[in-house]
Design an enzyme around this catalytic site. Structure first.
Site, short mmCIF file in Angstrom:
data_model
loop_
_atom_site.label_atom_id
_atom_site.label_comp_id
_atom_site.label_asym_id
_atom_site.label_seq_id
_atom_site.Cartn_x
_atom_site.Cartn_y
_atom_site.Cartn_z
N HIS A 72 0.84 -1.23 0.00
CA HIS A 72 0.00 0.00 0.00
C HIS A 72 0.86 1.26 0.00
O HIS A 72 0.44 2.29 0.52
CB HIS A 72 -0.95 0.04 1.20
CG HIS A 72 -1.69 -1.24 1.44
ND1 HIS A 72 -2.95 -1.48 0.92
CD2 HIS A 72 -1.34 -2.37 2.13
CE1 HIS A 72 -3.34 -2.69 1.30
NE2 HIS A 72 -2.38 -3.25 2.01
N SER A 83 16.64 20.55 -16.57
CA SER A 83 15.51 21.41 -16.88
C SER A 83 16.05 22.68 -17.52
O SER A 83 17.13 23.14 -17.18
CB SER A 83 14.75 21.73 -15.60
OG SER A 83 14.10 22.97 -15.72
N LYS A 122 17.60 20.85 -11.27
CA LYS A 122 16.88 19.62 -11.61
C LYS A 122 17.71 18.57 -12.33
O LYS A 122 18.54 18.88 -13.16
CB LYS A 122 15.67 19.96 -12.49
CG LYS A 122 14.63 20.77 -11.77
CD LYS A 122 13.63 19.89 -11.09
CE LYS A 122 12.70 19.34 -12.14
NZ LYS A 122 11.44 18.93 -11.59
N GLU A 147 10.67 7.73 -17.06
CA GLU A 147 9.34 8.29 -17.34
C GLU A 147 8.88 7.91 -18.74
O GLU A 147 7.71 7.59 -18.96
CB GLU A 147 9.37 9.81 -17.20
CG GLU A 147 9.58 10.27 -15.77
CD GLU A 147 9.79 11.77 -15.69
OE1 GLU A 147 8.90 12.47 -15.21
OE2 GLU A 147 10.85 12.26 -16.14
#
Ligand code: ARG
Length: 463
Positions: A157, A278, A284, A291
C-alpha cells in the site's frame, strides 16, 4: 501507372486516391528480406516438385538476390501504385529477368506471403527480445549479488511494511522478466508455423511440397488448414500481449526508480548520462528515461488493443482489414526493444544510497510484526492477542514519538509480562531479515540460492 496483377479483369485504372489509400508499402517494405527469402524457398520447392524448370528457378533466384541488393543499397524505387512490398518485388523481378518472373506466383498468393513474412519477422524479433531479456535478467542478478547486505523497507500500500534485502527486491524483478521470457518462448511455438502454399484460401491443384518449403525456411510446423493459414493473426496478438505484460513490468520498475531517485526517498541516484536537466530550474535532474519507458507502456497496450479490435468479428478468411496489422506490431516491437536496450544500459549506472535505505527501515514500525511473532512464536500467546498487544505498544510509542525498539523494557512490560530482554533481538533489522527463512523469503541465504539458481538458468540458455 504500373501494370496490376489483376489487370485482366479490369477495364478502368485504379483511382489515384485509392492507390494511395490502399498502399501499405511505406511500412511493409520493412518485410522485404523475409519476402525474398520466402520467394527463394518457394521457387526452390516449385522446381523440386517439377512445377517449374531448374533454369527458371535459377533465373528467379538470381533476380531475387539482385533485388535484395538493390533494396539494401538504396537503389530500389517504391511507388504507391504497386501497393505493397510483395507486388513491388514481383514487378521488379519482371523488369530484371523478364517473363519467367511471372511463374513465381504459382501456387501461392499475397495472402500466404504476408502471413509468412510477418511470421518470419516476428520469429526473428522474438528471438532478439528473448536475448535482450536474458541480458536484463543477468544485469538484475549481478545487481542482486552486489546488494546482499543492503536493506530497505519493503512496502505494501506504499506504506513501509517490513525490511527486505535490496537483492531480494531486484530478484523480484528477475522473476517478472523470467516469466516474460517464458511467455515469448511459448509464443514462438505459434509463430513458427509455415503458411505458404495456401494459395489464397483453399489450397492448390499443383503438386507442391509445403513441408519442403517449411524445411528450407527453418519452420518446424506447416499450417494445417489453408483457410486458417491466411486468416490467423493469433500469433501476433499473443506476441503483443506478451509485449504488453513485459512493458507493464518495465513501467513498474520505472515507477520505483522514479520514486527512489526523488529527494523524498533518496534511495538511488541515476547517473547523469541517463537523466536530463531542466531548461529553467538549474537544480533539476530528471529521470526521463524511466518516465518515457513508463509512458511508452501505453503505446504498447494500444497496439494490442488495435489488433484485438482489428480481428474482432472478421469472417473467414483473409480480409483487407488485416493489412492494418503491421503498424501496431512494428510499433510494439520497436518500442519494447528500445525500452529493454535503454534499461539494460541504465541499470548498472544507478548508484544505490545504502545508508538512506537502511535508515528508512529504522522508523515506521517495520518491526511490529516481529514483536507479535516473538509474543506468539516464542511466548505462546495466541497470534490475535499478540497482534493486539503489539498494536497497543505501537500506539503508545507513537504518542511518545518513539519506535518500538526505543522503548525501555519496563515500558514494554506494561503491555505484557511475558516480554523480556530478548525481544530487542527480534526487533533489529538484521534479525528480522535473518529469520525470514521460509522458501522465497528475504533471508540472505535464501536470496543467495535464488541468485545461484538464476545464474544456472542463465548459463543453460543459449546466448
Ligand atoms: N498488403 C496486404 C496485407 O498487408 C497483402 C495481402 C493482400 N491481399 C489481397 N488479396 N489484397 O495484408
Amino acid at each position: 501507372m504500373s501494370e496490376k496483377p489483376w489487370d485482366g479483369r479490369f477495364s478502368e485504372n485504379t483511382d489515384k486516391l485509392v492507390e494511395r489509400f490502399t498502399a501499405s508499402v511505406a511500412y511493409d517494405r520493412r518485410l522485404y528480406i523475409y519476402d525474398i527469402e520466402g520467394s527463394i524457398a518457394h521457387c526452390t520447392m516449385l522446381a523440386k516438385a517439377g512445377v517449374i524448370a531448374e533454369e527458371e528457378r535459377d533465373a528467379l533466384i538470381k533476380g531475387l538476390k539482385q533485388i535484395r541488393e538493390e533494396i539494401e543499397t538504396g537503389n530500389f524505387v517504391y511507388d504507391d501504385s504497386l501497393e505493397d512490398i510483395h507486388m513491388h518485388i514481383e514487378a521488379r523481378l519482371s523488369e530484371v529477368i523478364g517473363k519467367t518472373a511471372r511463374k513465381l506466383h504459382t501456387a501461392r498468393s499475397r495472402n500466404d506471403q504476408v502471413a509468412l513474412d510477418i511470421r518470419m519477422f516476428l520469429r526473428e524479433e522474438t528471438r532478439q527480445i528473448i536475448r535482450s531479456l536474458r541480458k536484463l535478467r543477468k544485469t538484475l542478478t549481478d545487481m542482486a549479488g552486489q546488494h546482499l547486505d543492503t536493506v530497505l523497507p519493503g512496502y505494501t500500500h506504499m506504506q513501509r511494511a517490513q525490511p527486505v534485502l535490496l537483492a531480494h527486491h531486484f530478484m523480484a524483478y528477475y522473476e517478472m522478466f523470467q516469466r516474460d521470457t517464458e511467455r515469448f518462448q511459448d509464443c514462438l511455438k505459434r509463430i513458427e508455423v509455415m503458411p505458404l502454399g495456401s494459395a489464397a484460401l483453399a489450397g492448390t491443384t499443383y503438386p507442391i511440397d509445403r513441408h519442403y518449403t517449411a524445411k528450407l525456411l527453418g519452420f518446424s510446423k506447416v499450417s494445417a488448414n489453408s483457410m486458417d493459414s491466411v486468416a490467423d493473426r493469433d500469433f501476433s496478438i499473443e506476441f503483443l500481449s506478451s509485449a504488453a505484460v513485459c512493458m507493464m513490468h518495465l513501467s513498474r520498475m520505472s515507477e520505483e526508480l522514479i520514486l527512489w531517485s526523488s529527494s523524498e526517498f533518496s534511495f538511488i541516484e541515476i547517473s547523469d548520462a541517463f537523466t536530463t536537466g531542466s531548461s529553467i530550474m538549474p537544480q533539476k535532474k530528471n529521470p526521463d528515461v524511466c518516465e518515457l519507458v513508463r509512458g511508452k507502456t501505453g503505446r504498447v497496450y494500444g497496439d494490442l488493443m488495435a489488433l484485438l479490435t482489428l480481428m474482432k468479428s472478421l469472417p473467414m478468411s483473409y480480409n483487407r482489414d488485416m493489412q492494418e496489422d503491421k503498424e501496431p506490431l512494428f510499433d510494439a516491437v520497436d518500442t519494447l526493444k528500445n525500452c529493454l536496450a535503454v534499461f539494460i544500459r541504465m541499470l548498472p549506472n544507478i548508484r544505490v544510497k545504502a545508508d538512506g535505505m537502511a535508515k528508512a527501515t529504522e522508523s515506521g514500525f517495520l518491526n511490529a510484526t516481529d514483536m507479535a511473532d516473538y509474543l506468539a512464536g516464542k511466548k505462546g500467546i495466541p497470534f490475535r492477542q499478540a497482534h493486539s498487544i503489539t498494536g497497543k505498544a505501537v500506539a503508545y510509542a507513537l504518542s511518545r514519538q518513539k519506535e518500538l525498539h526505543e522503548l525501555s523494557l519496563p515500558e514494554l512490560k506494561e503491555f505484557s509480562d511475558f516480554i523480556d530482554e530478548e525481544l530487542f533481538d527480534y526487533l533489529s533489522t538484521e534479525q528480522m531479515i535473518f529469520r525470514r527463512q521460509s522458501f522465497g523469503g528475504t533471508a540472505k541465504e535464501n536470496v543467495k540460492s535464488a541468485i545461484a539458481q538464476a545464474r544456472k538458468c542463465l548459463e543453460n540458455e543459449n546466448a
